[in-house]
Design an enzyme around this catalytic site. Structure first.
Site, PDB file in Angstrom:
ATOM      1  N   LYS A 138      -0.379  -3.937   5.734  1.00  0.00           N
ATOM      2  CA  LYS A 138       0.643  -3.814   6.778  1.00  0.00           C
ATOM      3  C   LYS A 138       0.198  -4.425   8.098  1.00  0.00           C
ATOM      4  O   LYS A 138       1.007  -4.987   8.826  1.00  0.00           O
ATOM      5  CB  LYS A 138       1.028  -2.342   6.986  1.00  0.00           C
ATOM      6  CG  LYS A 138       1.882  -1.801   5.855  1.00  0.00           C
ATOM      7  CD  LYS A 138       2.654  -0.572   6.273  1.00  0.00           C
ATOM      8  CE  LYS A 138       3.572  -0.131   5.152  1.00  0.00           C
ATOM      9  NZ  LYS A 138       4.178   1.166   5.382  1.00  0.00           N
ATOM     10  N   LYS A 178       5.464  -5.856  -5.304  1.00  0.00           N
ATOM     11  CA  LYS A 178       6.127  -4.552  -5.366  1.00  0.00           C
ATOM     12  C   LYS A 178       7.539  -4.644  -4.773  1.00  0.00           C
ATOM     13  O   LYS A 178       7.753  -5.361  -3.804  1.00  0.00           O
ATOM     14  CB  LYS A 178       5.280  -3.576  -4.524  1.00  0.00           C
ATOM     15  CG  LYS A 178       5.548  -2.129  -4.730  1.00  0.00           C
ATOM     16  CD  LYS A 178       4.650  -1.288  -3.824  1.00  0.00           C
ATOM     17  CE  LYS A 178       5.019  -1.434  -2.364  1.00  0.00           C
ATOM     18  NZ  LYS A 178       4.362  -0.481  -1.467  1.00  0.00           N
ATOM     19  N   LYS A 206      11.075  -2.288   0.870  1.00  0.00           N
ATOM     20  CA  LYS A 206      12.120  -2.326   1.890  1.00  0.00           C
ATOM     21  C   LYS A 206      11.942  -3.536   2.796  1.00  0.00           C
ATOM     22  O   LYS A 206      12.892  -3.998   3.418  1.00  0.00           O
ATOM     23  CB  LYS A 206      12.024  -1.083   2.785  1.00  0.00           C
ATOM     24  CG  LYS A 206      12.294   0.234   2.092  1.00  0.00           C
ATOM     25  CD  LYS A 206      11.907   1.410   3.003  1.00  0.00           C
ATOM     26  CE  LYS A 206      11.993   2.734   2.269  1.00  0.00           C
ATOM     27  NZ  LYS A 206      11.376   3.847   3.010  1.00  0.00           N
TER      28      LYS A 206
END
Ligand code: TYM
Length: 344
Positions: free
Chosen positions: A114, A206, A209
């Site tokens: 992230k 994966k 969102k």
């Protein structure tokens, strides 16, 4: 020491909920209600580790709550609330920040992903995120945590934090009458055919969102036409489906679609392949569209209806928070005594 079995899990109110969240987590939340007391939390404190537009955060919090209820979570029998309404999460997280070691946090792959290359510019909260996650679970002394595969490392850290707290404060834990361990070792529940749902555009990524392509995921609020389009456009390979699971090994996209089908139909991959082995993707995709629309359609429409009713959703969250707070406050009082804080 044995702890009363209690289920806790959380979902972030950031962006659209997708099929990965549903099959990896929410379906399990629903099942566990039959056998356990459950606490399900909309983790808004986690969401702001990356900047959130305040109005969007409020909206997403109500949406996740609506998704829980529309999927079959009963907020009267169990507890549904948003994290920021129970201050024990943040309080315990601070104490855990002083228990967890920098070396442990440095190993967290999700932070690395992230934060990306601009690590220096990531928030301190994003780095300390797993410590708050441990606090979410342990402030209820929860024993079982249903999550998708991507949360496994965070759960391992929660176990390490619980153990170190138990060791560091062994003397006062025992002198206050809590026996040998104050916190349980929370057990991750990562089961079934869809613990890691992959992007529909790329079987090595994966479903998430934050993927810029909406074709990479099926959102819980997608209508039948969008679901059909996304499934039909999903990446595949030219071979027909194999008859045995072994044959899915080097075929990530086929494996993903079979896993999704299995999870939606509540079957194993092997059973799905018994029915579809030798079939072309075109016919398998037709069946997957029908199944997805049948399963997700009613949830999406109920979500859309529920989110309109702010008063109802907000009352579910405040009622849940009131009940969660009673448990969390009890833990925090004990923790304060164990750590040596003076209190009323
Ligand atoms: P979050 O909000 O990213 O995701 C919510 C749940 O959905 C699962 N999930 C998936 N499962 C399968 N395939 C996928 N592609 C997929 N994408 C997401 C996640 O594993 C998760 O179970 N840190 C957590 C929230 C959290 C939490 C907690 C969970 C905060 N505190 C305490 C358990 C216990 C998160 O960001 O989940």
């Amino acid at each position: 020491m044995s702890f009363k079995e209690l289920v806790f899990s959380g979902v972030q109110p950031t962006g659209n909920l997708h099929l990965g969240n549903y099959l990896g987590a929410i379906v399990k939340f629903v099942d566990l209600q039959k056998t356990h007391d459950c606490i399900y939390c909309v983790v808004d404190l986690h969401a702001i580790t990356v900047w959130q537009d305040p109005a969007e955060l409020t909206k997403a919090t109500r949406e996740v709550t609506a998704a829980f209820i529309a999927s079959g979570i009963d907020p009267k029998k169990h507890i549904v609330f948003n994290q920021s309404q129970v201050s024990g999460h943040a309080e315990l997280a601070w104490i855990f920040n002083c228990v967890a070691r920098l070396g442990w946090l440095n190993r967290m792959t999700q932070f690395k992903e992230k934060a990306g290359k601009d690590r220096e510019n990531a928030s301190l909260g994003l780095y300390a995120y797993p410590s708050l996650m441990a606090a979410d679970i342990l402030v209820y002394r929860a024993t079982h945590v249903p999550v998708g595969e991507d949360q496994k490392q965070h759960l391992e850290l929660a176990r390490d934090i619980a153990q170190k707290f138990n060791n560091d404060f062994a003397a006062t834990i025992s002198s206050h009458g809590f026996g040998e361990a104050f916190f349980p070792q929370p057990e991750p529940l990562i089961q079934g055919p869809a613990t890691r749902v992959m992007s529909l555009r790329d079987g090595s990524k994966k479903m998430s969102k934050s993927d810029p392509s909406d074709y990479s995921r099926i959102n819980l609020t997608d209508d039948a036409d969008s679901i059909a389009q996304k499934v039909r456009k999903a990446k595949t390979d030219p071979e027909p489906l194999p008859s045995e699971e072994e044959g899915l090994k080097a075929r990530p996209e086929a494996d993903n679609l079979v896993g999704i089908f299995a999870a939606l139909a509540d079957k194993s991959r092997a059973d799905v392949l018994k029915d579809f082995g030798g079939a072309q993707f075109s016919s398998f995709k037709n069946a997957l569209v029908d199944l997805s629309v049948t399963k997700l359609g009613p949830i999406g429409s109920e979500m859309k209806r529920l989110v309109q009713d702010h008063a109802y959703i907000d009352s579910v969250l405040t009622d849940g928070a009131d009940r969660a707070r009673v448990i969390a406050d009890k833990t925090m009082n004990a923790v304060k005594d164990i750590v040596g804080f003076v209190r009323k």
